[in-house]
Design an enzyme around this catalytic site. Structure first.
Site, short mmCIF file in Angstrom:
data_model
loop_
_atom_site.label_atom_id
_atom_site.label_comp_id
_atom_site.label_asym_id
_atom_site.label_seq_id
_atom_site.Cartn_x
_atom_site.Cartn_y
_atom_site.Cartn_z
N ASP A 37 0.86 -1.18 0.00
CA ASP A 37 0.00 0.00 0.00
C ASP A 37 0.89 1.23 0.00
O ASP A 37 2.12 1.13 0.17
CB ASP A 37 -0.91 0.01 1.24
CG ASP A 37 -2.24 0.69 1.00
OD1 ASP A 37 -2.24 1.89 0.64
OD2 ASP A 37 -3.28 0.03 1.17
N ASP A 63 3.54 1.83 -4.74
CA ASP A 63 2.62 2.54 -5.62
C ASP A 63 2.44 1.68 -6.86
O ASP A 63 3.35 1.57 -7.69
CB ASP A 63 3.20 3.91 -5.98
CG ASP A 63 2.34 4.68 -6.98
OD1 ASP A 63 1.28 4.16 -7.39
OD2 ASP A 63 2.73 5.80 -7.37
N VAL A 64 1.28 1.06 -7.02
CA VAL A 64 1.09 0.13 -8.12
C VAL A 64 1.03 0.83 -9.48
O VAL A 64 1.10 0.17 -10.51
CB VAL A 64 -0.18 -0.72 -7.93
CG1 VAL A 64 -0.08 -1.55 -6.66
CG2 VAL A 64 -1.44 0.13 -7.93
N TYR A 157 -13.56 6.06 -13.47
CA TYR A 157 -13.49 4.91 -12.58
C TYR A 157 -14.22 3.72 -13.18
O TYR A 157 -13.68 2.60 -13.22
CB TYR A 157 -14.11 5.27 -11.22
CG TYR A 157 -14.26 4.10 -10.28
CD1 TYR A 157 -13.18 3.65 -9.53
CD2 TYR A 157 -15.49 3.46 -10.13
CE1 TYR A 157 -13.32 2.58 -8.65
CE2 TYR A 157 -15.63 2.39 -9.26
CZ TYR A 157 -14.55 1.95 -8.53
OH TYR A 157 -14.68 0.89 -7.68
N LYS A 161 -12.61 0.00 -14.40
CA LYS A 161 -13.06 -1.28 -13.87
C LYS A 161 -13.58 -2.19 -14.98
O LYS A 161 -13.40 -3.42 -14.93
CB LYS A 161 -14.13 -1.06 -12.80
CG LYS A 161 -13.61 -0.38 -11.53
CD LYS A 161 -12.51 -1.21 -10.87
CE LYS A 161 -12.04 -0.60 -9.56
NZ LYS A 161 -11.02 -1.43 -8.88
N THR A 192 -16.59 1.30 1.91
CA THR A 192 -15.13 1.39 2.01
C THR A 192 -14.75 2.87 1.93
O THR A 192 -15.55 3.71 1.51
CB THR A 192 -14.42 0.63 0.88
OG1 THR A 192 -14.66 1.29 -0.36
CG2 THR A 192 -14.91 -0.81 0.79
#
Length: 276
Positions: A37, A63-64, A157, A161, A192
């Site tokens: 994370d 950091d992905v 977003y 996805k 979340t």
């Protein structure tokens, strides 16, 4: 509580929300878990807490959206725990709330796509490379019902996805030869912190009102009336991580209380005499 004993897992975005739920569940099942994370303030205490309960976990700042850091994450898991069996590409962010498409400046497009989509693609590639040479494994990508169902708002977003879902199927076909299974979870209606991250500064004071309205609409649209939790998603992730799902790849599993199945239809049951 031993379904993942001997397994090594990475959970990106594992410091909070759904990622935390998955990391905790995997650790409880005996997996050695690398929690990745950017929230060091959450990730480090979580790893320490799980280890105090007898788990074997480490936290790694990652950091992905940076391919180099994703590659280093996979290498670190192998170096620390001796292998990699399960990769959960969960890290993600939301695009900002806007008043509609005409007000969307797409300023956050590159950042959202880099974290949500590039992070998943790089994680799948790098984990897949290792697994292909070491007997296979399970890769679990986190999509969203926003990538299945169209809707207004947070369009970047939703697009990210939807792309994750299609990429998962493509990767599943390519990696099946190496006994690497690639599946996608599509959570929905799970409270979340990601929704809060979608608020712009001018929206901040209205976020609480907005979130309450959204949650109410989600409840109305959800056939199952029980509120979903991160633990529910973690249970689905556990299934895909274990040999119980050994013949399953390329699937998209909504974890949403039935939301994408269709709108709620409420009918009163017939009288007892009519039923007989």
């Amino acid at each position: 509580m031993t379904e993942l004993v001997g397994k090594v897992a990475i959970v990106t975005g594992g410091a909070s929300g759904i990622g935390r739920g998955i990391a905790e569940r995997f650790a409880a099942e005996g997996a050695r878990v690398v929690i990745a994370d950017v929230r060091d303030d959450l990730g480090e205490p979580l790893a320490a807490e799980l280890n105090s309960r007898g788990a074997k976990t480490v936290y790694r700042h990652t950091d992905v959206g940076d391919q180099r850091q994703v590659a280093e994450l996979v290498a670190a898991a192998v170096d620390t725990f001796g292998g990699l069996d399960v990769m959960v590409n969960n890290a993600g962010i939301s695009s900002p709330l806007r008043k509609g498409l005409f007000h969307e400046d797409l300023e956050e497009f590159d950042r959202v796509m880099r974290v949500n989509l590039l992070g998943v693609m790089a994680g799948t590639r790098d984990a897949g490379r290792y697994m292909a040479d070491h007997g296979g494994g399970s890769i679990i990508n986190l999509g969203s019902i926003g990538g299945i169902q169209a809707g207004g708002g947070v369009s970047t977003y939703r697009a990210s996805k939807a792309a994750i879902i299609h990429f998962t199927k493509c990767a599943a076909i390519e990696l099946a030869h190496y006994e690497v299974r690639v599946n996608c979870l599509a959570p929905g209606n799970i409270p979340t912190p990601i929704l809060a991250s979608s608020a712009t500064d001018e929206d901040r004071e209205r976020l609480e009102r907005f979130e309450a309205r959204i949650r109410r609409q989600m409840r109305d649209d959800r056939p199952l009336k029980r509120e979903g939790t991160a633990e529910d998603v973690a249970e689905a992730a556990l299934y895909l991580a274990t040999d119980r799902s050994r013949y399953i790849t390329g699937t998209v599993l909504p974890v949403d209380g039935g939301t994408v199945a269709g709108k709620v239809i409420v009918r009163k049951p017939p009288p007892a005499e009519a039923a007989t």
